[in-house]
Scaffold this motif. Structure first.
Motif, PDB file in Angstrom:
ATOM      1  N   PHE A   1       0.813  -1.219   0.000  1.00 19.80           N
ATOM      2  CA  PHE A   1       0.000   0.000   0.000  1.00 19.80           C
ATOM      3  C   PHE A   1       0.850   1.275   0.000  1.00 19.80           C
ATOM      4  CE2 PHE A   1      -2.517   3.269   2.235  1.00 19.80           C
ATOM      5  CZ  PHE A   1      -3.637   3.292   1.436  1.00 19.80           C
ATOM      6  N   GLY A   2       1.806   1.316   0.922  1.00 22.29           N
ATOM      7  CA  GLY A   2       2.646   2.508   1.019  1.00 22.29           C
ATOM      8  C   GLY A   2       3.479   2.737  -0.233  1.00 22.29           C
TER       9      GLY A   2
ATOM     10  N   GLN B   1       2.588   1.796  -3.256  1.00 19.38           N
ATOM     11  CA  GLN B   1       1.668   2.238  -4.296  1.00 19.38           C
ATOM     12  C   GLN B   1       1.460   3.754  -4.193  1.00 19.38           C
ATOM     13  OE1 GLN B   1      -2.082   0.273  -3.995  1.00 19.38           O
ATOM     14  NE2 GLN B   1      -2.705   0.809  -6.067  1.00 19.38           N
ATOM     15  N   LEU B   2       1.339   4.228  -2.945  1.00 22.34           N
ATOM     16  CA  LEU B   2       1.171   5.670  -2.759  1.00 22.34           C
ATOM     17  C   LEU B   2       2.399   6.434  -3.220  1.00 22.34           C
ATOM     18  CD1 LEU B   2      -0.410   5.625   0.776  1.00 22.34           C
ATOM     19  CD2 LEU B   2      -1.543   6.312  -1.329  1.00 22.34           C
TER      20      LEU B   2
END
Ligand SMILES: Nc1ncnc2c1ncn2[C@@H]1O[C@H](COP(=O)(O)OP(=O)(O)OP(=O)(O)O)[C@@H](O)[C@H]1O
Ligand SMILES: [Mg+2]
Lengths: 367, 281
Positions: free
Chosen positions: A118-119, A121-122
Motif C-alpha cells: 500500500f505505502g 503504491q502511494l
C-alpha cells in the motif's frame, strides 16, 4: 517535502540497505487533554539507529509521546526534531514514520501482500517491483506462505507481523511500535520480540517501542526511558537501569519489591547481620536508610530461632515466591520450587543477603 | 427386525450407543425447528406472492382474458412511459451521487473527530421522516431561486433530504463496525492523503453500507409520489397514477415490473455483499 517521499525505485528493491536511521529529539513536550497532562515537559534524545523503549505504567503518556512523533497529536509546547528538523507542523502523511499499532490495523479489504504494498503504491512504485518488494518483506517477517491471505485469515501474531512488514516497506525514517505484542500470547510474544529486535539491528532503523512490560523493554532496547506522569523519570541502558534505578518509582518498575530498614556505617550498611556495600551514591546526610531488594537478592534458610515468619507462598513454576515478615518489614524472596516443600506458612526462617552490594534510599517517613 | 438391529447396536458399544441416541434426538429437534421455520417462511411468502400473482395474472392478459405477454410490449409504446422511466433513472442517479458525496465524508469526519455530534446528527436526519412531504415542498418552493425551480434536479435535491435518514443509518452502522481511527492513522502513517484514505481504504470496507444506502435511495426515488406530482414532474409513480392509457392492465403491469426490478436489484446486492463477506469473514 512531498518530493522526498518519492524514493526512487532502484533503492527499494534490495531488502536490507545497511543505512543509519534518523536521530530524533523530543524537547520539552507538553500536551494537555482537558485538565490531564498527558505529557509534561517530556525530553528524550534518540541516536540514529537506536532502539529506545518507553516504559511506564498505564496513563503515563507513552502513547501520546509516540503519537506526537507520528503526527497524530500536536504538542501544546515543545519541539520534535527528526534529522534536526522540527516536524511539529508536518502532517502525519508526510513524515515517513512506519507505525505498528496496538490493535490490529491491517486493511481488511486487502491481502497481506496488498497491505504491505500500500505505502509503495502511494509512492507511485510500479506494480511488478512493488509486489516483489512486498513479498520480500513478508518473507523477512516469516510469512512467505501467507502473501495472498486476507487479515481475517491470519492469526493475531501473523497480523502484527504483516503490520510490521507494511511499516518497514516504506523505509521509514523512524519505526514506531505501540505495544504491538500486548494482544498476543506469551510464546508468540517472545518469538516476535526477538524477531523485531533482530530486524531492527539488521536494518539499523531508529525505533521507538512503547510497552508497560519491563522484561520486554529490558530485553529489546538499547536504552529504556522510564516515564511517569508525562515526563522521563530515567533514561538509561537496561543494565544500568537494572542495577542503578535512580528513584524508587523506577526501582519498582525493574523488579524491586521489598524495602528493609538498615543501619549505615560509612559506605556500607548492615543487612540481615551482614555488612554490604552501598551501590552507587548513598543519599547525603541521611542517617536512616532503607535497602531495596529484589526477590532473587535474598536466600531463605529454615531456622527454629529465625526472626522471620513465612506469611505467604505462591508457586511461579521453576521458582516459588515467599513473603516473609521480619522486624516489621515484608520481604519477598524466591526459592527453587524443588526445595520449597520445607517452607510452610508460619515456618520460622532466617534471611541471608546474597549480593555483595545493595541499593539504598532514604527511609520513608513512618505513616 | 429393525428393533433387533437396534438392540445389537445398543449392546455392542457404549460409545456408538451414545452418539447414536444423541444424533437422533438432535436430528429430531432440528427437524422441528426446520418445520417451524418452514411454516413461517411459507406464510410470509404467501403474503407477498399471492397478491403479486393475482396482479400479474390480471395484467398479463389479452382482451379475451387469455394469458399473453402482449401487454409487456404495450408498456414501451404507452405515451410518456419511456420519458418517465428516463426521468426517474436520472433522478435516482443524481440523488444517490449527491447524497453519498455529501454524507460519506461528513459521516467519516463526525465519527472520527466529533463522536458526540452523532446524537445531533441522528435527530436531524430523522426530521425528513417526521415532516410531511407537503410541508417540505411548500417550504422548498418558498426559498428556491427561480432558475432552480424549473429544473428537475430540484426534485433530486429534495430527495437527497428524504434519503438522509436511510443513508445516515446505513453508514452509521457501517462505520461503527470499523476500527476507523486505527485504519485512518495506519493509512496516514503510510503516506496516504484524505482522498486515497476514503477511496482506497474506507469505501471498500464500507461496501455493504454503501450498497444498502444506494438501494434505499433508489427505492425511495422510484416510489415517491407526492412531491414529484406537486412539483409537476411525471416520474414513474406519477405516470402510473396519471397514465394516459385507458388500460388498467398496463398500469398494474408497470407497478409489478417496478416491484420485480427492485427485488432483482436487492437480490443482486445481497449476493454481491455475501460474496464480499465470505471473503472477509
Ligand atoms: N484523546 C484523548 N483525550 C483525552 N485524554 C487523553 C487522550 N489521549 C490520552 N489521554 C489521557 O492522557 C493520559 C496519557 O495517555 P496515554 O495514552 O499516552 O497513556 P499510555 O502511557 O499510553 O497508557 P497505556 O499504557 O494505558 O496505553 C491518560 O491520562 C489519558 O487518559
Ligand atoms: Mg498506550
Amino acid at each position: 517535502m512531498s518530493m522526498d517521499t518519492q524514493t526512487p525505485p532502484s533503492t527499494m528493491t534490495d531488502v536490507s540497505p545497511p543505512k543509519t536511521g534518523a536521530p530524533v529529539v523530543f524537547e520539552n513536550l507538553t500536551r494537555r487533554f482537558g485538565t490531564t497532562k498527558a505529557l509534561d515537559g517530556f525530553t528524550l534524545h534518540i541516536e540514529p539507529g537506536e532502539f529506545v523503549a518507553l516504559l511506564g505504567p498505564s496513563g503515563c503518556g507513552k502513547t501520546t509521546a509516540l503519537r506526537v512523533l507520528a503526527g497524530f497529536e500536536r504538542p501544546d509546547i515543545g519541539k520534535v526534531l527528526v534529522d534536526g528538523r522540527d516536524v511539529v507542523h508536518v502532517p502525519a502523511q508526510k513524515r515517513d514514520m512506519g507505525m505498528v499499532f496496538q490493535s490490529y490495523s491491517l486493511f481488511p479489504n486487502m491481502s497481506a501482500r496488498d497491505n504491505v504494498a500500500f505505502g509503495l503504491q502511494l509512492r507511485h512504485q510500479r506494480s511488478t517491483p512493488r509486489r516483489a518488494r512486498a513479498e520480500e518483506l513478508l518473507e523477512l517477517v516469516g510469512l512467505a506462505e501467507h502473501t495472498t491471505k486476507y487479515p481475517h485469515q491470519l492469526s493475531g501474531g501473523q497480523q502484527q507481523r504483516v503490520a510490521l512488514a507494511r511499516a518497514l516497506a516504506i523505509e521509514p525514517r523512524v519505526l514506531l511500535l505501540d505495544e504491538p505484542l500486548s494482544a498476543l500470547d506469551a510464546k508468540v510474544r517472545a518469538e516476535l520480540r526477538d524477531q523485531i529486535r533482530a530486524l531492527q539491528q539488521r536494518l539499523m532503523i531508529t525505533t521507538v517501542f512503547v510497552t508497560h512490560d519491563q522484561e520486554e523493554a529490558l530485553s529489546m532496547a538499547d536504552r529504556v526511558c522510564v516515564m511517569s506522569r508525562g515526563c522521563a523519570e530515567q533514561i538509561a541502558t537496561p543494565a544500568e537501569l537494572y542495577s542503578r534505578p535512580s528513584s524508587e518509582f523506577v526501582a519498582q518498575f525493574v523488579g524491586i519489591s521489598s524495602r528493609v530498614a538498615v543501619v549505615r556505617t560509612g559506605d556500607s550498611v548492615a543487612l540481615f547481620g551482614r555488612d554490604l556495600k552501598i551501590r552507587g551514591q548513598a543519599p547525603e546526610g541521611v542517617e536512616s536508610l532503607d535497602a531495596l531488594l529484589r526477590p532473587e537478592d535474598v536466600d531463605v534458610v529454615v531456622a527454629s530461632t529465625g526472626l522471620g515468619i513465612i506469611t505467604h507462598k505462591s508457586f511461579l513454576g521453576a521458582t516459588t515466591r515467599l513473603a516473609i515478615g521480619i522486624g516489621g518489614a515484608a520481604v519477598k524472596a524466591d526459592v527453587l520450587s524443588s526445595t520449597a516443600d520445607v517452607f510452610e506458612l508460619g515456618t520460622r526462617v532466617d534471611l541471608v543477603a546474597n549480593a555483595r552490594d545493595v541499593l539504598v534510599t532514604a527511609s520513608r517517613p513512618a505513616t | 427386525m429393525a428393533s433387533l438391529e437396534l438392540g445389537y447396536v445398543l449392546e455392542g458399544d457404549d460409545e456408538v450407543m451414545e452418539t447414536f441416541s444423541r444424533s437422533n434426538s438432535s436430528k429430531l429437534w432440528f427437524r422441528r425447528v426446520r418445520w417451524g421455520r418452514g411454516t413461517a417462511l411459507f406464510l410470509a411468502a404467501a403474503y407477498f406472492i399471492i397478491p403479486f400473482y393475482a396482479a400479474m395474472q390480471f395484467s398479463l392478459q389479452n382482451k379475451y382474458g387469455h394469458f399473453s405477454l402482449q401487454p409487456l410490449t404495450q408498456i414501451a409504446q404507452a405515451p410518456l412511459f419511456l420519458s418517465a422511466l428516463w426521468l426517474s433513472t436520472q433522478l435516482a442517479i443524481a440523488t444517490m451521487a449527491i447524497v453519498l458525496i455529501l454524507m460519506v465524508p461528513t459521516m467519516i469526519y463526525v465519527h472520527l473527530r466529533m463522536p458526540r455530534f452523532r446524537r445531533v446528527m441522528e435527530v436531524i436526519t430523522i426530521l425528513p421522516i417526521v415532516i410531511p412531504p407537503i410541508v417540505l415542498i411548500v417550504g422548498v418552493d418558498g426559498v428556491t431561486p427561480l432558475w432552480l425551480k424549473s429544473s428537475q434536479y430540484l426534485l433530486a435535491l429534495i430527495y437527497v433530504v428524504l434519503a438522509m435518514p436511510y443513508v445516515y443509518r446505513s453508514l452509521d452502522a457501517g462505520l461503527g463496525a470499523l476500527d476507523l481511527k486505527t485504519l485512518v492513522e495506519a493509512a496516514r502513517s503510510l503516506g496516504s492523503g484524505w482522498v486515497s484514505i476514503i477511496w482506497r481504504v474506507l469505501v471498500p470496507n464500507l461496501r455493504s453500507a454503501l450498497l444498502s444506502a444506494s438501494v434505499l435511495t433508489l427505492a425511495l426515488v422510484f416510489g415517491e409520489f407526492t412531491i414529484a406530482s406537486l412539483d409537476g414532474w411525471t416520474t414513474i409513480p406519477v405516470w402510473i397514477y396519471l397514465a394516459p392509457t385507458n388500460n388498467a392492465r398496463i398500469n398494474t403491469l408497470v407497478a409489478m415490473m417496478a416491484l420485480l426490478a427492485t427485488c432483482v436489484v436487492l437480490m443482486l446486492i445481497v449476493s454481491f455483499d455475501r460474496k464480499s463477506h465470505s471473503r472477509r469473514n
